[in-house]
Design a protein around this motif. Sequence first.
Motif, PDB file in Angstrom:
ATOM      1  N   GLU A 107       0.855  -1.188   0.000  1.00 19.18           N
ATOM      2  CA  GLU A 107       0.000   0.000   0.000  1.00 19.18           C
ATOM      3  C   GLU A 107       0.887   1.232   0.000  1.00 19.18           C
ATOM      4  O   GLU A 107       2.036   1.185   0.474  1.00 19.18           O
ATOM      5  CB  GLU A 107      -0.925   0.005   1.224  1.00 19.18           C
ATOM      6  CG  GLU A 107      -1.921  -1.142   1.233  1.00 19.18           C
ATOM      7  CD  GLU A 107      -2.825  -1.128   2.460  1.00 19.18           C
ATOM      8  OE1 GLU A 107      -3.403  -0.063   2.755  1.00 19.18           O
ATOM      9  OE2 GLU A 107      -2.945  -2.187   3.106  1.00 19.18           O
ATOM     10  N   THR A 108       0.387   2.335  -0.527  1.00 19.52           N
ATOM     11  CA  THR A 108       1.154   3.578  -0.572  1.00 19.52           C
ATOM     12  C   THR A 108       0.298   4.753  -0.128  1.00 19.52           C
ATOM     13  O   THR A 108      -0.933   4.719  -0.241  1.00 19.52           O
ATOM     14  CB  THR A 108       1.687   3.864  -1.993  1.00 19.52           C
ATOM     15  OG1 THR A 108       0.577   4.066  -2.890  1.00 19.52           O
ATOM     16  CG2 THR A 108       2.543   2.716  -2.511  1.00 19.52           C
ATOM     17  N   TRP A 109       0.963   5.795   0.358  1.00 17.46           N
ATOM     18  CA  TRP A 109       0.318   7.027   0.772  1.00 17.46           C
ATOM     19  C   TRP A 109       1.193   8.197   0.314  1.00 17.46           C
ATOM     20  O   TRP A 109       2.431   8.098   0.337  1.00 17.46           O
ATOM     21  CB  TRP A 109       0.152   7.074   2.297  1.00 17.46           C
ATOM     22  CG  TRP A 109      -0.624   5.916   2.837  1.00 17.46           C
ATOM     23  CD1 TRP A 109      -1.961   5.863   3.100  1.00 17.46           C
ATOM     24  CD2 TRP A 109      -0.110   4.614   3.177  1.00 17.46           C
ATOM     25  NE1 TRP A 109      -2.312   4.631   3.578  1.00 17.46           N
ATOM     26  CE2 TRP A 109      -1.193   3.830   3.631  1.00 17.46           C
ATOM     27  CE3 TRP A 109       1.158   4.029   3.135  1.00 17.46           C
ATOM     28  CZ2 TRP A 109      -1.047   2.515   4.048  1.00 17.46           C
ATOM     29  CZ3 TRP A 109       1.307   2.713   3.541  1.00 17.46           C
ATOM     30  CH2 TRP A 109       0.214   1.970   3.991  1.00 17.46           C
ATOM     31  N   GLY A 110       0.591   9.279  -0.092  1.00 16.34           N
ATOM     32  CA  GLY A 110       1.352  10.405  -0.602  1.00 16.34           C
ATOM     33  C   GLY A 110       1.654  10.224  -2.081  1.00 16.34           C
ATOM     34  O   GLY A 110       1.163   9.297  -2.732  1.00 16.34           O
ATOM     35  N   SER A 111       2.498  11.106  -2.624  1.00 14.29           N
ATOM     36  CA  SER A 111       2.808  11.077  -4.056  1.00 14.29           C
ATOM     37  C   SER A 111       4.316  11.018  -4.275  1.00 14.29           C
ATOM     38  O   SER A 111       5.087  11.688  -3.560  1.00 14.29           O
ATOM     39  CB  SER A 111       2.241  12.319  -4.755  1.00 14.29           C
ATOM     40  OG  SER A 111       0.837  12.380  -4.604  1.00 14.29           O
ATOM     41  N   LEU A 112       4.717  10.247  -5.262  1.00 16.92           N
ATOM     42  CA  LEU A 112       6.124  10.158  -5.636  1.00 16.92           C
ATOM     43  C   LEU A 112       6.477  11.378  -6.482  1.00 16.92           C
ATOM     44  O   LEU A 112       5.789  11.683  -7.464  1.00 16.92           O
ATOM     45  CB  LEU A 112       6.365   8.872  -6.426  1.00 16.92           C
ATOM     46  CG  LEU A 112       7.811   8.499  -6.761  1.00 16.92           C
ATOM     47  CD1 LEU A 112       8.613   8.262  -5.484  1.00 16.92           C
ATOM     48  CD2 LEU A 112       7.841   7.249  -7.643  1.00 16.92           C
ATOM     49  N   ASN A 113       7.522  12.107  -6.104  1.00 19.59           N
ATOM     50  CA  ASN A 113       7.880  13.300  -6.864  1.00 19.59           C
ATOM     51  C   ASN A 113       8.540  12.919  -8.196  1.00 19.59           C
ATOM     52  O   ASN A 113       8.853  11.756  -8.447  1.00 19.59           O
ATOM     53  CB  ASN A 113       8.769  14.242  -6.040  1.00 19.59           C
ATOM     54  CG  ASN A 113      10.093  13.587  -5.620  1.00 19.59           C
ATOM     55  OD1 ASN A 113      10.567  12.628  -6.235  1.00 19.59           O
ATOM     56  ND2 ASN A 113      10.693  14.132  -4.568  1.00 19.59           N
ATOM     57  N   LYS A 114       8.753  13.911  -9.041  1.00 15.40           N
ATOM     58  CA  LYS A 114       9.283  13.648 -10.384  1.00 15.40           C
ATOM     59  C   LYS A 114      10.672  13.024 -10.341  1.00 15.40           C
ATOM     60  O   LYS A 114      10.999  12.170 -11.162  1.00 15.40           O
ATOM     61  CB  LYS A 114       9.312  14.948 -11.197  1.00 15.40           C
ATOM     62  CG  LYS A 114       7.933  15.448 -11.611  1.00 15.40           C
ATOM     63  CD  LYS A 114       8.044  16.674 -12.488  1.00 15.40           C
ATOM     64  CE  LYS A 114       6.653  17.155 -12.920  1.00 15.40           C
ATOM     65  NZ  LYS A 114       6.722  18.361 -13.788  1.00 15.40           N
ATOM     66  N   ALA A 115      11.456  13.435  -9.380  1.00 18.77           N
ATOM     67  CA  ALA A 115      12.813  12.885  -9.262  1.00 18.77           C
ATOM     68  C   ALA A 115      12.828  11.507  -8.594  1.00 18.77           C
ATOM     69  O   ALA A 115      13.866  10.853  -8.552  1.00 18.77           O
ATOM     70  CB  ALA A 115      13.679  13.850  -8.464  1.00 18.77           C
ATOM     71  N   LYS A 116      11.663  11.084  -8.103  1.00 12.62           N
ATOM     72  CA  LYS A 116      11.529   9.808  -7.382  1.00 12.62           C
ATOM     73  C   LYS A 116      12.537   9.712  -6.226  1.00 12.62           C
ATOM     74  O   LYS A 116      13.156   8.676  -5.989  1.00 12.62           O
ATOM     75  CB  LYS A 116      11.703   8.623  -8.342  1.00 12.62           C
ATOM     76  CG  LYS A 116      10.626   8.587  -9.427  1.00 12.62           C
ATOM     77  CD  LYS A 116      10.694   7.318 -10.260  1.00 12.62           C
ATOM     78  CE  LYS A 116       9.525   7.282 -11.258  1.00 12.62           C
ATOM     79  NZ  LYS A 116       9.519   6.045 -12.063  1.00 12.62           N
ATOM     80  N   SER A 117      12.628  10.827  -5.507  1.00 13.63           N
ATOM     81  CA  SER A 117      13.624  10.910  -4.437  1.00 13.63           C
ATOM     82  C   SER A 117      13.010  11.023  -3.047  1.00 13.63           C
ATOM     83  O   SER A 117      13.733  11.220  -2.073  1.00 13.63           O
ATOM     84  CB  SER A 117      14.522  12.128  -4.675  1.00 13.63           C
ATOM     85  OG  SER A 117      13.746  13.327  -4.676  1.00 13.63           O
ATOM     86  N   PHE A 170       6.410  13.007   1.769  1.00 13.33           N
ATOM     87  CA  PHE A 170       6.972  11.693   1.479  1.00 13.33           C
ATOM     88  C   PHE A 170       5.978  10.796   0.746  1.00 13.33           C
ATOM     89  O   PHE A 170       4.763  10.900   0.940  1.00 13.33           O
ATOM     90  CB  PHE A 170       7.397  10.992   2.775  1.00 13.33           C
ATOM     91  CG  PHE A 170       8.462  11.717   3.543  1.00 13.33           C
ATOM     92  CD1 PHE A 170       9.731  11.883   3.013  1.00 13.33           C
ATOM     93  CD2 PHE A 170       8.204  12.234   4.802  1.00 13.33           C
ATOM     94  CE1 PHE A 170      10.721  12.537   3.716  1.00 13.33           C
ATOM     95  CE2 PHE A 170       9.177  12.896   5.526  1.00 13.33           C
ATOM     96  CZ  PHE A 170      10.442  13.053   4.972  1.00 13.33           C
ATOM     97  N   PHE A 171       6.527   9.916  -0.074  1.00 12.50           N
ATOM     98  CA  PHE A 171       5.766   8.847  -0.710  1.00 12.50           C
ATOM     99  C   PHE A 171       6.047   7.595   0.119  1.00 12.50           C
ATOM    100  O   PHE A 171       7.152   7.056   0.095  1.00 12.50           O
ATOM    101  CB  PHE A 171       6.216   8.656  -2.159  1.00 12.50           C
ATOM    102  CG  PHE A 171       5.530   7.521  -2.868  1.00 12.50           C
ATOM    103  CD1 PHE A 171       4.154   7.506  -3.053  1.00 12.50           C
ATOM    104  CD2 PHE A 171       6.265   6.443  -3.374  1.00 12.50           C
ATOM    105  CE1 PHE A 171       3.525   6.467  -3.724  1.00 12.50           C
ATOM    106  CE2 PHE A 171       5.647   5.408  -4.046  1.00 12.50           C
ATOM    107  CZ  PHE A 171       4.272   5.420  -4.222  1.00 12.50           C
ATOM    108  N   VAL A 172       5.065   7.183   0.893  1.00 16.38           N
ATOM    109  CA  VAL A 172       5.256   6.114   1.871  1.00 16.38           C
ATOM    110  C   VAL A 172       4.778   4.784   1.296  1.00 16.38           C
ATOM    111  O   VAL A 172       3.659   4.681   0.788  1.00 16.38           O
ATOM    112  CB  VAL A 172       4.504   6.433   3.175  1.00 16.38           C
ATOM    113  CG1 VAL A 172       4.726   5.326   4.202  1.00 16.38           C
ATOM    114  CG2 VAL A 172       4.947   7.779   3.727  1.00 16.38           C
ATOM    115  N   ILE A 173       5.631   3.778   1.393  1.00 11.71           N
ATOM    116  CA  ILE A 173       5.333   2.432   0.900  1.00 11.71           C
ATOM    117  C   ILE A 173       5.400   1.459   2.073  1.00 11.71           C
ATOM    118  O   ILE A 173       6.331   1.518   2.881  1.00 11.71           O
ATOM    119  CB  ILE A 173       6.363   1.966  -0.161  1.00 11.71           C
ATOM    120  CG1 ILE A 173       6.565   3.030  -1.238  1.00 11.71           C
ATOM    121  CG2 ILE A 173       5.964   0.635  -0.779  1.00 11.71           C
ATOM    122  CD1 ILE A 173       7.858   2.844  -2.020  1.00 11.71           C
ATOM    123  N   CYS A 174       4.428   0.583   2.177  1.00 19.11           N
ATOM    124  CA  CYS A 174       4.491  -0.479   3.185  1.00 19.11           C
ATOM    125  C   CYS A 174       4.090  -1.788   2.526  1.00 19.11           C
ATOM    126  O   CYS A 174       3.092  -1.852   1.801  1.00 19.11           O
ATOM    127  CB  CYS A 174       3.565  -0.183   4.362  1.00 19.11           C
ATOM    128  SG  CYS A 174       3.688  -1.400   5.704  1.00 19.11           S
TER     129      CYS A 174
END
Length: 491
Positions: free
Chosen positions: A100-110, A153-157
């Motif tokens: 599952e993910t929360w937030g958005s991944l930015n363009k630089a994926k950083s 942050f783009f949070v992944i669990c």
Amino acid sequence: MKCNLRIRTTQVFCRGFHQSSVIRSRSSNPAMQFPCLDKMEELSAQLKKRPSSCSLDATSSPHNEPVYERVRSGFKVFQSDKPLFLDYGGVLPKFEIAYETWGSLNKAKSNAVLIHTGLSASSHAKSSVDNPHPGWWEKFIGPGNSMLDTNKFFVICTNTLGGCYGSTGPSSPDPADNSPYATRFPMLSVQDIIRGQERLVTELMGIQKLYASIGCSMGGMQSLAYAQQFPESVEKVVTVSACARSHPSSIAMRHAQRQVLMADQHWSRGFYYPTAAEPNKILPHVGMKLAREIATVTYRSGPEWESRFGTERLNDERPPVLCPDFLIETYLDHQGEKFSLEYDANSFLYLSKTMDLFDLSKSHQDRSKRRRAEARQQYETQDINDEPTRLCDVPYEPIKKNRTTTVEEAREDLRNGMDPIKGKELLVIGVKSDGLFPYWQQREIVDLLGSGREIKHVELDESQSLFGHDTFLLDVEHIGGSIGRFLREKL
């Protein structure tokens, strides 16, 4: 001198397997009642009457089906069709990881942060549109949150490999015959779990470098292993209530839990899943309940229990019974009963052993690399119709062995294995009331890596937390606050 003893006849109606029999005996006192055993026998009877279909859904009665079989929504699944060769010589021809993910991944994926879970947690760390139920880290994640701000942050669990909440584990179908793996599932290491997660991060999401790898308990082992296995792929590392190598005391505690679970007659050496031929198998809920009760003793602390329960009984006016009678006993009984159908027994056994096997030492890594190469060679050369030969097919013969390395040699081996982590920005958090991963195990991580400006060590004393090992689930101020400040540095 004669003593006149009053004898009375008692009738004892035995429940469960002896329900039809009546014992008549002469006794000085009435036989004791066992409501706790009655309850377990009643649940066994209910489980035996469950629907014969093996296709389970969320409408099934919670008393008839295990909860983990009904947790089938709110997450996405990463599928890998490439085999994963394992540290102990096994192979997963293909596998799935729930995430599952929360937030958005930015363009630089950083801005990606990967959360590693403890032994029995699902990927549901935070509520979402797809699953509005509170997650296990609900107060630690969200927009504007002081720890994991999903505006930044783009949070992944993920649900860990070997688990039962959507990722491939013992309850998953073996692609060879489409029947549950059961105890044909290969043994995993923490590093195996990490290599599966790394595929999800890089292949599915295209993230070449995580901003942070965060984990507590078994998750704390994983966060360290991620930095060891892929040092160039993570910037910051957070490990809470974990260790660099499992210690004998923790191994002993988990061993007792596994032995109790496997002694359940319904465990059936792992082959307890319903089949078309045997649709009404009873799950090993008694073993799971008792194993969880033992585990709970290691999760919470003595000081907390003293303040919550003391030595009070349910009713001081009634004679004591052998079933739960003290308040602390009723707490353990409730925790065990609640968990008995929430988690797959085989997943509990496998991941418990995975924790025992955790070791960041150089010699362990060298052996693992060799075994993975051997597993790959065997997999690529065997005929598709051949039965796989595994170490577990060889008769097991216990070997009497004394320790062959000194404490100093083992420590140096561990230090060498942790070389890839050195230089990483690292936050290590320990809790003095933790009985499962004592605070000196977190101090050892810091000592092995060497003190430096890039390493931060936080140690909570009893005045800050009485929650023991479970502090990481409950303490927003000290755990969440420390992690949040660490993540915001250089952001």
